[in-house]
Design an enzyme around this catalytic site. Structure first.
Site, PDB file in Angstrom:
ATOM      1  N   LYS A 215      63.332 -11.120  55.922  1.00  0.00           N
ATOM      2  CA  LYS A 215      62.085 -11.143  55.162  1.00  0.00           C
ATOM      3  C   LYS A 215      62.339 -11.039  53.659  1.00  0.00           C
ATOM      4  CE  LYS A 215      59.417 -11.682  58.650  1.00  0.00           C
ATOM      5  NZ  LYS A 215      58.780 -13.015  58.843  1.00  0.00           N
ATOM      6  N   GLU A 216      63.409 -10.347  53.283  1.00  0.00           N
ATOM      7  CA  GLU A 216      63.710 -10.183  51.863  1.00  0.00           C
ATOM      8  C   GLU A 216      64.324 -11.442  51.251  1.00  0.00           C
ATOM      9  OE1 GLU A 216      63.271  -7.639  49.614  1.00  0.00           O
ATOM     10  OE2 GLU A 216      62.023  -6.653  51.120  1.00  0.00           O
ATOM     11  N   SER A 217      65.248 -12.090  51.989  1.00  0.00           N
ATOM     12  CA  SER A 217      66.025 -13.150  51.353  1.00  0.00           C
ATOM     13  C   SER A 217      66.248 -14.396  52.201  1.00  0.00           C
ATOM     14  CB  SER A 217      67.400 -12.593  50.952  1.00  0.00           C
ATOM     15  OG  SER A 217      68.151 -12.262  52.119  1.00  0.00           O
ATOM     16  N   TYR A 344      53.661  -6.002  55.000  1.00  0.00           N
ATOM     17  CA  TYR A 344      55.117  -6.054  55.035  1.00  0.00           C
ATOM     18  C   TYR A 344      55.723  -5.339  56.248  1.00  0.00           C
ATOM     19  CZ  TYR A 344      59.972  -5.826  53.438  1.00  0.00           C
ATOM     20  OH  TYR A 344      61.335  -5.934  53.359  1.00  0.00           O
TER      21      TYR A 344
END
Length: 361
Positions: A215-217, A344
Site C-alpha cells: 500500500k505504501e509503495s 488506510y
C-alpha cells in the site's frame, strides 16, 4: 637433431611468452572489478570514521539515482581505506557548512549546479573533481589526508568498468512493477526474506508488513513522496535517523526502519491497554498520519462521547476534523488528509487478508 630441438625450444618459449602476455592482458583489462581496490597514496584513514553529509535542496529528489550513487561511492571509498563512514542526507543549509568548518563533518557532497558554497566558507574549503556529473566533494583545506585520498580515489575510479557498472545499475529506469497479488504460493515480493527477518523482530506476521509495504509503495524502491518519504516503506530521513537507521536508500535498511517504527507504535498502544486488534489498527493509522495526529483524533472521539481506544469509533469522528475541531474543550488543527487515514487500516488489512489466504506463512 640439434636443429630440431632448437626449433622446438624456440616454439615452446614463444608459446609460454604469449601465454604470459595474454594472462597479463586478461587480468588487466578484462577484470576491472579486481582493480576497484585502489592503492591509496597515504594509509592514514584506517580505523577512523569519516563523517559525510550529502546535501539536497528543494529542487532535488532525495531518492534520485545520483544521490544513491554518491552514497555507494563514498562507502566504496571508505571500504577501500579500511575506515568506517557515517552518511546523512540533509536539506542544504548554512549549518551544514558550519559543521564542516568546525570539524563536525569531514566531507560534504553537493550538486554544484543547484547549490554552492556560501561565500563565508569558500576560503576554508577545497573541492574535489566531480564524482558524478555535477556532484563534488567539499573538504577543509587543512585536511590533507582526506583531500589526497578522495582526489586520488576519484581519479582512479572514474575510468574503471566497475564505476560504469555501478552508475548504470543505479541510473537505470526504476522498475515500476507492482505485485497486487502473490507471485507464488510461497512468495509475495522480491523482498520477502528481508521482510520476514524484520517483521519477526516486532512479532508481526511478515505478510501483514508486506501488505503495508504494498500500500505504501507497490514494492517499488524508487518511489519518493511529495513529503520526502523514501522507498518501500516510505520512510522519512529524520525518522530513520531517530531509529538509528543509516541508509534508507538501501532496501533492507528501509524495511528495517519501517518495522522499527511499527514496533514502537504497536508496543505503545499495547501498553495503553488496547486489545491486539485495535493496537494493530491504531499502529497502521499512525504509520499513515503520524502518531500526534492520531492522538488528536482520539481526543476528539472522547469529546464526542466515543471510545478513544476503539478504532471504529475514532475513525468515525475524523470527518469532523476536516476544517479543524473546537468543541468540549478540545481544539485541533484542520485534518485535510483525514479521508485517506480513515480507510488506510482497512485497506492494509484487506490486502493482508489476501496474502494470509493465499501465501504460506
Amino acid at each position: 637433431m640439434k636443429g630440431f630441438w632448437k626449433t622446438k625450444t624456440v616454439r615452446i618459449c614463444t608459446i609460454v611468452a604469449m601465454a604470459l602476455l595474454l594472462t597479463y592482458v586478461f587480468l588487466t583489462f578484462l577484470h576491472p572489478a579486481e582493480r576497484f581496490q585502489v592503492q591509496q597514496p597515504r594509509d592514514v584513514l584506517t580505523g577512523d570514521t569519516l563523517y559525510c553529509t550529502i546535501l539536497i535542496d528543494n529542487k532535488l529528489n532525495p531518492g534520485s539515482p545520483a544521490l544513491k550513487f554518491a552514497t555507494d561511492l563514498i562507502r566504496q571509498f571508505c571500504q577501500n581505506n579500511h575506515c568506517l563512514v557515517e552518511v546523512s542526507v540533509e536539506k542544504s543549509s548554512v549549518r551544514n557548512w558550519e559543521d564542516l568548518t568546525d570539524r563536525l563533518t569531514d566531507v560534504i557532497i553537493f550538486n554544484r549546479v543547484t547549490d554552492s558554497v556560501p561565500d563565508a566558507f569558500k576560503d576554508y574549503l577545497a573541492m574535489s573533481d566531480p564524482i558524478e556529473k555535477d556532484y563534488v566533494c567539499a573538504m577543509r583545506y587543512d585536511d590533507d589526508a582526506v583531500i589526497d585520498n578522495i582526489n586520488f580515489w576519484i581519479a582512479h575510479i572514474r575510468p574503471s568498468a566497475e564505476y560504469r557498472r555501478l552508475y548504470a545499475r543505479l541510473h537505470k529506469k526504476e522498475n515500476s512493477q507492482t505485485f497486487a497479488l502473490p507471485m507464488t504460493r510461497y512468495s509475495i515480493s522480491p523482498f520477502d526474506d528481508m521482510v520476514k527477518k524484520h517483521a519477526a523482530d516486532i512479532g508481526w506476521d511478515w505478510r501483514l508488513v508486506s501488505a503495508l509495504m504494498y500500500k505504501e509503495s507497490g514494492f517499488n524502491m524508487g518511489i519518493v513522496s511529495s513529503m520526502g518519504a523514501v522507498g518501500l516503506m516510505q520512510v522519512l530521513q529524520s525518522v530513520a535517523n531517530s531509529m538509528g537507521v543509516e541508509n534508507i536508500y538501501d532496501p533492507e535498511q528501509n524495511i528495517a526502519a519501517g518495522c522499527k517504527i511499527l514496533g514502537k507504535l504497536y508496543r505503545k498502544y499495547q501498553a495503553s491497554g488496547m486489545d491486539d486488534e485495535n493496537a494493530i489498527l491504531f499502529t497502521l493509522a499512525s504509520y499513515n498520519a503520524g502518531e500526534g495526529r492520531i492522538q488528536q483524533c482520539r481526543k476528539v472521539a472522547q469529546a464526542e462521547g466515543k471510545k478513544p481506544s476503539d478504532w471504529k469509533d475514532v475513525a468515525s469522528v475524523i470527518p469532523l476534523m476536516a476544517d479543524g475541531y473546537d468543541n468540549n474543550g478540545v481544539k485541533v488543527s484542520p485534518f485535510r488528509g483525514g479521508a485517506q487515514t480513515m480507510n488506510y487500516p482497512d485497506r492494509v488489512m484487506g490486502q493482508y487478508e489476501i496474502y494470509r489466504k493465499t501465501v504460506e506463512e
